[in-house]
Design an enzyme around this catalytic site. Structure first.
Site, PDB file in Angstrom:
ATOM      1  N   HIS A  21       0.837  -1.211   0.000  1.00  0.00           N
ATOM      2  CA  HIS A  21       0.000   0.000   0.000  1.00  0.00           C
ATOM      3  C   HIS A  21       0.870   1.260   0.000  1.00  0.00           C
ATOM      4  O   HIS A  21       0.683   2.154  -0.840  1.00  0.00           O
ATOM      5  CB  HIS A  21      -0.906  -0.009   1.234  1.00  0.00           C
ATOM      6  N   GLU A  22       1.813   1.329   0.924  1.00  0.00           N
ATOM      7  CA  GLU A  22       2.630   2.534   1.038  1.00  0.00           C
ATOM      8  C   GLU A  22       3.599   2.682  -0.132  1.00  0.00           C
ATOM      9  O   GLU A  22       3.900   3.794  -0.559  1.00  0.00           O
ATOM     10  CB  GLU A  22       3.387   2.537   2.368  1.00  0.00           C
ATOM     11  N   HIS A  25       1.884   4.538  -2.892  1.00  0.00           N
ATOM     12  CA  HIS A  25       1.928   5.990  -2.685  1.00  0.00           C
ATOM     13  C   HIS A  25       3.287   6.559  -3.083  1.00  0.00           C
ATOM     14  O   HIS A  25       3.388   7.541  -3.818  1.00  0.00           O
ATOM     15  CB  HIS A  25       1.664   6.317  -1.214  1.00  0.00           C
TER      16      HIS A  25
END
Length: 428
Positions: A21-22, A25
């Protein structure tokens, strides 16, 4: 020993979900030229850390998420505030190149200053009283400048490297990439499982004891070609046909040893609890489908399973939100890190395949939950970007900061309540 296996499995599952997820980003943020000072897995005190280029990678104590700090995203606080005494190093243009907050580095020709005013986002300056003449001076921050803190050099982001000053589409991609990468992880895991296990067909591998299929006289090796009035050429078509026939007596045609045979069968009704207030009804024959290994079907199967899982979890989230207004809401409908640990503990005993299936489901769940329009989550911040794109100006900074703070407090309170509820539910 089983506890150790569960803990290791939980750390791997949690680590994979948050890292993917990170990383989503950070990948799109860096593609847009946004500086990312920190990439963190977990929250709270640092356990491990290392620096690569301009990013500090950290593993933190509490397994309650993670984050990527993007310069100028409104969520970071600079380490220098008015009233502080710091030391600065200047270049030949009297621009600040280093703001020294410790004495680990032996810099030469530095100035001591009492900070009266500073801006590290827009104006990029420090104004204060210098020790050498006790006069107030204004110093601009150089395009490449650093905080010197805890023995490390942390670069100060110039305006063109800050999230705030990027175009709306670049901000949008950096924010939505986290959930998007979670969806991609689910897809990759399901495709991988399909290649490993094979894709299901309309053939029968096994018949459950006392099932409608056994009572009808079906055997392993049979290939179902028709149920009622519906032709069947795949497992999905069989499932659709069974749900249409429901639990009414009907005819089923199979191919056995090259010949077609017809039997009478009554599918069994099966009710599944989707949420606390919603159920789904399906119908089953009681068979285990044969599988086949092909080059391309696993890819299609992976997409289909991802869509089905996404639809299932999206429905559960909508029901969860609706329950708040209907009075049926319960914290039992939510799971925090403790609840996830409990599920991992239950699933890890059944084998690695089910752990991978659980990881895929949790990944798509994490992606969808982060798209909720809550200011501290990706979905809320995406709304700010959409507002900026429509009205050609960003949301008022003070209003955005207040909403982000309220959203963060709300998420924190919910996390604490859910965690406490999970502890009581599973361990007390």
């Amino acid at each position: 020993m089983s506890y150790l296996v569960t803990i290791i499995a939980f750390i791997i599952v949690f680590g994979v979900l948050v890292t993917v997820h990170e990383y989503g980003h950070m990948f799109f943020a860096k593609r847009a030229g946004i500086m990312c000072p920190e990439f963190a897995i977990g929250m709270g005190p640092k356990i491990l850390s290392f620096r690569k280029n301009e990013t500090l990678y950290t593993i933190r104590l509490l397994p309650v998420g993670g984050y990527v700090r993007m310069a100028g995203d409104g969520l970071e606080e600079p380490p220098v505030q008015p009233g502080m005494h710091v030391k600065i190093k200047l270049n030949k243009n009297d621009e600040i190149t280093h703001i020294i907050l410790d004495d680990h580095h032996k810099f030469q020709q530095i100035e001591a200053i009492e900070v009266k005013k500073c801006d590290f986002k827009e104006g990029l300056f420090i104004e204060g009283i210098t020790a050498y003449d006790e006069e107030r001076h204004h110093f601009n921050i150089a395009d490449k400048a650093f905080f010197v803190e805890n023995g490390s050099l942390v670069q100060i982001a110039p305006k063109h490297r800050q999230f705030t000053y990027k175009k709306p589409y670049q901000k949008f991609l950096a924010l939505i990439a986290g959930p998007l990468f979670n969806f991609l992880l689910t897809l990759v895991l399901f495709i991988g499982l399909a290649y490993y296990q094979g894709t299901p067909t309309n053939g029968i591998a096994d018949v459950a004891k006392d099932s409608p299929a056994e009572k009808a006289g079906l055997h392993s090796g049979d290939k179902i070609v028709k149920l009622g009035d519906y032709k069947v050429s795949s497992k999905n078509e069989l499932g659709q046909a069974t749900d249409k026939v429901k639990d009414k007596p009907t005819h089923i045609t199979v191919k056995r040893n090259g010949h077609e045979k017809t039997f009478k069968i009554t599918p069994k009704k099966y009710t599944e609890q989707i949420t606390k207030v919603k159920k789904e009804t399906h119908y089953r024959l009681g068979i285990q489908a044969e599988t086949e290994h092909t080059a391309f079907k696993p890819i299609l199967d992976g997409f289909e399973r991802t869509i089905i899982a996404g639809k299932y979890i999206f429905t559960a989230i909508v029901s969860l939100i609706a329950s708040i207004f209907t009075g049926h809401f319960s914290f039992d409908m939510l799971n925090g890190p403790v609840g996830i640990y409990h599920h991992v503990d239950s699933v890890v005993k059944t084998g690695i395949i089910n752990v991978i299936n659980l990881t895929a489901a949790l990944s798509i769940n994490l992606g969808l939950m982060n798209l909720l329009p809550i200011p501290a989550l990706d979905g809320g911040r995406i709304l700010f970007v959409i507002y900026e794109a429509i009205f050609r100006k960003p949301l008022n900074k003070k209003a955005e900061t207040v909403m982000l703070a309220i959203g963060a407090v709300f998420v924190l309170i919910i996390m604490i309540l859910v965690t406490w509820n999970d502890i009581q539910r599973y361990f007390l």
